[in-house]
Design a protein around this motif. Structure first.
Motif, PDB file in Angstrom:
ATOM      1  N   LEU A  76       0.833  -1.198   0.000  1.00  0.00           N
ATOM      2  CA  LEU A  76       0.000   0.000   0.000  1.00  0.00           C
ATOM      3  C   LEU A  76       0.866   1.245   0.000  1.00  0.00           C
ATOM      4  N   ARG A  77       0.369   2.287  -0.643  1.00  0.00           N
ATOM      5  CA  ARG A  77       1.074   3.568  -0.716  1.00  0.00           C
ATOM      6  C   ARG A  77       0.040   4.681  -0.676  1.00  0.00           C
ATOM      7  N   VAL A  88     -11.751  14.371   5.630  1.00  0.00           N
ATOM      8  CA  VAL A  88     -10.376  14.450   5.127  1.00  0.00           C
ATOM      9  C   VAL A  88      -9.786  13.052   5.216  1.00  0.00           C
ATOM     10  N   ALA A  89      -9.077  12.646   4.159  1.00  0.00           N
ATOM     11  CA  ALA A  89      -8.553  11.282   4.102  1.00  0.00           C
ATOM     12  C   ALA A  89      -7.196  11.246   3.412  1.00  0.00           C
ATOM     13  N   LEU A  90      -6.473  10.169   3.666  1.00  0.00           N
ATOM     14  CA  LEU A  90      -5.254   9.844   2.930  1.00  0.00           C
ATOM     15  C   LEU A  90      -5.643   8.837   1.852  1.00  0.00           C
ATOM     16  N   ARG A  91      -5.077   9.009   0.653  1.00  0.00           N
ATOM     17  CA  ARG A  91      -5.431   8.157  -0.492  1.00  0.00           C
ATOM     18  C   ARG A  91      -4.199   7.819  -1.319  1.00  0.00           C
ATOM     19  N   PRO A  92      -4.290   6.740  -2.071  1.00  0.00           N
ATOM     20  CA  PRO A  92      -3.244   6.479  -3.066  1.00  0.00           C
ATOM     21  C   PRO A  92      -3.518   7.337  -4.313  1.00  0.00           C
ATOM     22  N   ALA A  93      -2.471   7.878  -4.891  1.00  0.00           N
ATOM     23  CA  ALA A  93      -2.632   8.673  -6.110  1.00  0.00           C
ATOM     24  C   ALA A  93      -2.918   7.788  -7.322  1.00  0.00           C
ATOM     25  N   ARG A  94      -2.435   6.550  -7.267  1.00  0.00           N
ATOM     26  CA  ARG A  94      -2.595   5.627  -8.393  1.00  0.00           C
ATOM     27  C   ARG A  94      -3.294   4.352  -7.937  1.00  0.00           C
ATOM     28  N   ARG A  95      -3.909   3.697  -8.899  1.00  0.00           N
ATOM     29  CA  ARG A  95      -4.563   2.410  -8.648  1.00  0.00           C
ATOM     30  C   ARG A  95      -3.514   1.403  -8.170  1.00  0.00           C
ATOM     31  N   CYS A 144       4.026   4.144   3.206  1.00  0.00           N
ATOM     32  CA  CYS A 144       3.971   2.824   2.587  1.00  0.00           C
ATOM     33  C   CYS A 144       4.050   1.716   3.636  1.00  0.00           C
ATOM     34  N   TRP A 145       3.327   0.665   3.394  1.00  0.00           N
ATOM     35  CA  TRP A 145       3.436  -0.561   4.182  1.00  0.00           C
ATOM     36  C   TRP A 145       2.785  -1.683   3.390  1.00  0.00           C
ATOM     37  N   THR A 146       2.960  -2.885   3.872  1.00  0.00           N
ATOM     38  CA  THR A 146       2.340  -4.036   3.235  1.00  0.00           C
ATOM     39  C   THR A 146       1.292  -4.611   4.175  1.00  0.00           C
TER      40      THR A 146
END
Length: 179
Positions: A76-77, A88-95, A144-146
């Motif tokens: 995850l990133r 308000v949220a944190l999101r990945p910029a890409r799929r 980032c983490w898995t």
């Protein structure tokens, strides 16, 4: 208690080694009328409608779906901080291919049993807080983490409580691919 509703969902919990970085973004945005506490930070994978009473039969079906899931760990990133008019949220910029494959499988299996929330479509994010705000999106240093396990959570909506009902490891499998 009037007004309490029950929601069930699969999620990735924010692992301890990155929780502080995630929480720092939340804490920089205070004050806010409703924050997500550290113990409730998560990324929803698939979710049910809300119920006025805890649906025990649905929990059994969701446990069966979760234990039948075969998926590898998901990298995850989160690299965007974004606000809608209400949160308000944190999101990945890409799929993230592996995440899309996992949420797609969960969604199809839940829909087949009639448990998937009406109109649900997974838009991966980690909600930090709720507040009225002007929408924005900005890039942040990647977090980032898995994800190595999925969890089934019972949310008591009116009380802002999460109760973990079950968890399943995501196991690296020979020949697995990032879809």
């Amino acid at each position: 208690m009037a007004g309490v509703e029950h929601r069930l969902f699969y999620a990735f919990r924010i692992v301890a080694c990155v929780r502080q970085r995630v929480a720092r973004h939340r804490d920089d945005l205070r004050p806010a009328p409703s924050i997500v506490s550290d113990d409730r930070l998560h990324m929803t994978l698939a979710i049910t409608n809300d119920y006025p009473q805890l649906p025990l039969a649905a929990i059994d079906r969701l446990r069966a779906i979760g234990s039948g899931l075969m998926a590898s760990p998901v990298p995850l990133r989160l690299d965007q901080l974004s606000a809608s008019r209400g949160s308000v949220a944190l999101r990945p910029a890409r799929r993230i291919g592996a995440l899309a494959a996992l949420t797609g499988t969960l969604g199809r299996r839940m829909a087949a049993t009639g448990l998937l929330r009406d109109q649900w479509r997974c838009r991966p994010h980690v909600t930090l807080l709720c507040r009225s705000a002007v929408p924005f999106t900005r890039t942040i240093d990647p977090i980032c983490w898995t994800a190595t396990e999925s969890v089934l959570i019972h949310s008591i909506v009116g009380e802002h409580r999460h109760i973990e009902l079950d968890r399943w490891p995501l196991i690296e499998r020979q020949g697995s691919f990032d879809f």
